[in-house]
Design a protein around this motif. Structure first.
Motif, PDB file in Angstrom:
ATOM      1  N   ALA A 138     -50.607 -88.354 102.951  1.00  0.00           N
ATOM      2  CA  ALA A 138     -50.509 -89.334 101.870  1.00  0.00           C
ATOM      3  C   ALA A 138     -49.678 -88.694 100.769  1.00  0.00           C
ATOM      4  N   ILE A 139     -49.085 -89.525  99.936  1.00  0.00           N
ATOM      5  CA  ILE A 139     -48.277 -89.017  98.818  1.00  0.00           C
ATOM      6  C   ILE A 139     -49.063 -89.179  97.517  1.00  0.00           C
ATOM      7  N   VAL A 140     -49.102 -88.107  96.731  1.00  0.00           N
ATOM      8  CA  VAL A 140     -49.807 -88.132  95.448  1.00  0.00           C
ATOM      9  C   VAL A 140     -48.782 -87.888  94.338  1.00  0.00           C
ATOM     10  N   PHE A 141     -48.567 -88.903  93.528  1.00  0.00           N
ATOM     11  CA  PHE A 141     -47.669 -88.753  92.376  1.00  0.00           C
ATOM     12  C   PHE A 141     -48.464 -88.103  91.240  1.00  0.00           C
ATOM     13  N   THR A 142     -47.930 -87.020  90.688  1.00  0.00           N
ATOM     14  CA  THR A 142     -48.624 -86.309  89.607  1.00  0.00           C
ATOM     15  C   THR A 142     -47.953 -86.596  88.254  1.00  0.00           C
ATOM     16  N   LYS A 143     -48.660 -86.243  87.198  1.00  0.00           N
ATOM     17  CA  LYS A 143     -48.142 -86.285  85.812  1.00  0.00           C
ATOM     18  C   LYS A 143     -47.814 -87.699  85.333  1.00  0.00           C
ATOM     19  N   ALA A 144     -48.617 -88.684  85.787  1.00  0.00           N
ATOM     20  CA  ALA A 144     -48.370 -90.083  85.402  1.00  0.00           C
ATOM     21  C   ALA A 144     -48.528 -90.302  83.898  1.00  0.00           C
ATOM     22  N   ASP A 145     -49.309 -89.443  83.235  1.00  0.00           N
ATOM     23  CA  ASP A 145     -49.507 -89.599  81.788  1.00  0.00           C
ATOM     24  C   ASP A 145     -48.226 -89.308  81.003  1.00  0.00           C
ATOM     25  N   LYS A 146     -47.251 -88.684  81.657  1.00  0.00           N
ATOM     26  CA  LYS A 146     -45.990 -88.343  80.971  1.00  0.00           C
ATOM     27  C   LYS A 146     -45.031 -89.546  80.904  1.00  0.00           C
ATOM     28  N   LEU A 147     -45.399 -90.645  81.588  1.00  0.00           N
ATOM     29  CA  LEU A 147     -44.559 -91.855  81.575  1.00  0.00           C
ATOM     30  C   LEU A 147     -45.378 -93.043  81.089  1.00  0.00           C
ATOM     31  N   THR A 148     -44.695 -94.082  80.599  1.00  0.00           N
ATOM     32  CA  THR A 148     -45.399 -95.334  80.292  1.00  0.00           C
ATOM     33  C   THR A 148     -45.811 -95.967  81.622  1.00  0.00           C
ATOM     34  N   HIS A 149     -46.750 -96.900  81.566  1.00  0.00           N
ATOM     35  CA  HIS A 149     -47.227 -97.550  82.795  1.00  0.00           C
ATOM     36  C   HIS A 149     -46.063 -98.193  83.555  1.00  0.00           C
ATOM     37  N   ASN A 150     -45.204 -98.902  82.819  1.00  0.00           N
ATOM     38  CA  ASN A 150     -44.074 -99.588  83.471  1.00  0.00           C
ATOM     39  C   ASN A 150     -43.106 -98.613  84.132  1.00  0.00           C
ATOM     40  N   LYS A 151     -42.818 -97.534  83.434  1.00  0.00           N
ATOM     41  CA  LYS A 151     -41.909 -96.515  83.988  1.00  0.00           C
ATOM     42  C   LYS A 151     -42.516 -95.885  85.246  1.00  0.00           C
ATOM     43  N   ALA A 152     -43.823 -95.645  85.223  1.00  0.00           N
ATOM     44  CA  ALA A 152     -44.511 -95.068  86.393  1.00  0.00           C
ATOM     45  C   ALA A 152     -44.414 -96.017  87.588  1.00  0.00           C
ATOM     46  N   VAL A 153     -44.637 -97.289  87.341  1.00  0.00           N
ATOM     47  CA  VAL A 153     -44.539 -98.302  88.411  1.00  0.00           C
ATOM     48  C   VAL A 153     -43.118 -98.326  88.975  1.00  0.00           C
ATOM     49  N   GLN A 154     -42.135 -98.304  88.096  1.00  0.00           N
ATOM     50  CA  GLN A 154     -40.720 -98.303  88.528  1.00  0.00           C
ATOM     51  C   GLN A 154     -40.404 -97.079  89.375  1.00  0.00           C
ATOM     52  N   SER A 155     -40.934 -95.940  88.956  1.00  0.00           N
ATOM     53  CA  SER A 155     -40.681 -94.692  89.665  1.00  0.00           C
ATOM     54  C   SER A 155     -41.242 -94.737  91.085  1.00  0.00           C
ATOM     55  N   VAL A 156     -42.468 -95.256  91.222  1.00  0.00           N
ATOM     56  CA  VAL A 156     -43.101 -95.365  92.547  1.00  0.00           C
ATOM     57  C   VAL A 156     -42.317 -96.347  93.421  1.00  0.00           C
ATOM     58  N   GLU A 157     -41.911 -97.465  92.845  1.00  0.00           N
ATOM     59  CA  GLU A 157     -41.137 -98.465  93.604  1.00  0.00           C
ATOM     60  C   GLU A 157     -39.806 -97.875  94.077  1.00  0.00           C
ATOM     61  N   ALA A 158     -39.174 -97.080  93.217  1.00  0.00           N
ATOM     62  CA  ALA A 158     -37.902 -96.447  93.595  1.00  0.00           C
ATOM     63  C   ALA A 158     -38.128 -95.469  94.743  1.00  0.00           C
ATOM     64  N   TYR A 159     -39.246 -94.767  94.703  1.00  0.00           N
ATOM     65  CA  TYR A 159     -39.581 -93.800  95.767  1.00  0.00           C
ATOM     66  C   TYR A 159     -39.803 -94.536  97.088  1.00  0.00           C
ATOM     67  N   LYS A 160     -40.534 -95.642  97.013  1.00  0.00           N
ATOM     68  CA  LYS A 160     -40.797 -96.446  98.222  1.00  0.00           C
ATOM     69  C   LYS A 160     -39.490 -96.919  98.844  1.00  0.00           C
ATOM     70  N   LYS A 161     -38.565 -97.325  97.966  1.00  0.00           N
ATOM     71  CA  LYS A 161     -37.269 -97.834  98.434  1.00  0.00           C
ATOM     72  C   LYS A 161     -36.519 -96.758  99.232  1.00  0.00           C
ATOM     73  N   VAL A 162     -36.557 -95.527  98.724  1.00  0.00           N
ATOM     74  CA  VAL A 162     -35.896 -94.411  99.426  1.00  0.00           C
ATOM     75  C   VAL A 162     -36.568 -94.176 100.775  1.00  0.00           C
ATOM     76  N   LEU A 163     -37.905 -94.178 100.786  1.00  0.00           N
ATOM     77  CA  LEU A 163     -38.625 -93.939 102.045  1.00  0.00           C
ATOM     78  C   LEU A 163     -38.365 -95.033 103.075  1.00  0.00           C
ATOM     79  N   MET A 164     -38.226 -96.266 102.589  1.00  0.00           N
ATOM     80  CA  MET A 164     -38.013 -97.397 103.507  1.00  0.00           C
ATOM     81  C   MET A 164     -36.695 -97.294 104.279  1.00  0.00           C
TER      82      MET A 164
END
Length: 202
Positions: A138-164
């Motif tokens: 499983a993938i665990v994204f760390t340091k989420a408190d360093k980003l706003t909620h929206n930025k964190a969501v965008q970052s995860v979505e961008a990661y998913k896109k690369v994996l896809m």
């Protein structure tokens, strides 16, 4: 899952020296400085269970911690630390690969990635190697408190896109923060569910 006890068991330089019992093991690994020790301490509610260090690349052995006397949390050395010698890097790689590929008690590898960074080749290579080796992870994204909620969501979505681009099915993902304890309950519940299914299967 409530963590009642979390105790250091042993540090092993090779897979053959890991604990001899059959309790399930969950390994945590990531690039140096990804916040692995902080995450382990946050999950176990233990400030100094895993040694946090300002110097990346401190974990050099396979460290076992027994949780609730039921399962092991395994702290693996980080990869991609530039200041190691080639010989040391090769030794660690051999140790990590040996543990991941040979350890029958290993149930899941949690790959830690810094949510602030775009997908790094070194992480993607490791994730793809796990997939090719049929190792559950499983993938665990760390340091989420360093980003706003929206930025964190965008970052995860961008990661998913690369994996896809290379994966048909995406692995389980968790967004965590050692500071705010975000993701703690979800991650521990995931482990509890796997432990339950292992018990059901005898």
């Amino acid at each position: 899952m409530e963590i009642k006890t979390a105790e250091f068991t042993l540090s092993a330089p090779m897979v053959s020296m890991c604990p001899p019992d059959n309790k399930p093991e969950y390994a945590f690994i990531g690039r140096s400085n990804v916040g692995k020790s902080s995450l382990i301490n946050m999950l176990t509610n233990h400030r100094r269970l895993a040694k946090t260090s300002q110097t990346p690349g401190k974990t050099l052995l396979i460290n076992h911690f027994i949780i609730n006397k039921e399962w092991y949390l395994v702290d693996l050395p980080g990869y991609g630390y530039a200041k190691r010698s080639k010989k040391e890097t090769a030794r660690l790689e051999q140790m990590i690969n040996g543990y991941i590929l040979q350890r029958q008690q290993l149930v899941c590898v949690f790959v830690l990635v810094d949510i602030r960074l775009e997908a790094q080749k070194i992480d993607l290579d490791f994730i793809n190697w796990l997939g090719q080796s049929s190792v559950p992870f499983a993938i665990v994204f760390t340091k989420a408190d360093k980003l706003t909620h929206n930025k964190a969501v965008q970052s995860v979505e961008a990661y998913k896109k690369v994996l896809m681009e290379t994966w048909e099915e995406l692995p389980q993902m968790f967004v965590t923060s050692s500071e705010s304890k975000q993701g703690r309950d979800e991650l521990l519940q995931y482990i509890a569910d796997i432990n339950l299914s292992l018990n059901d299967n005898g």
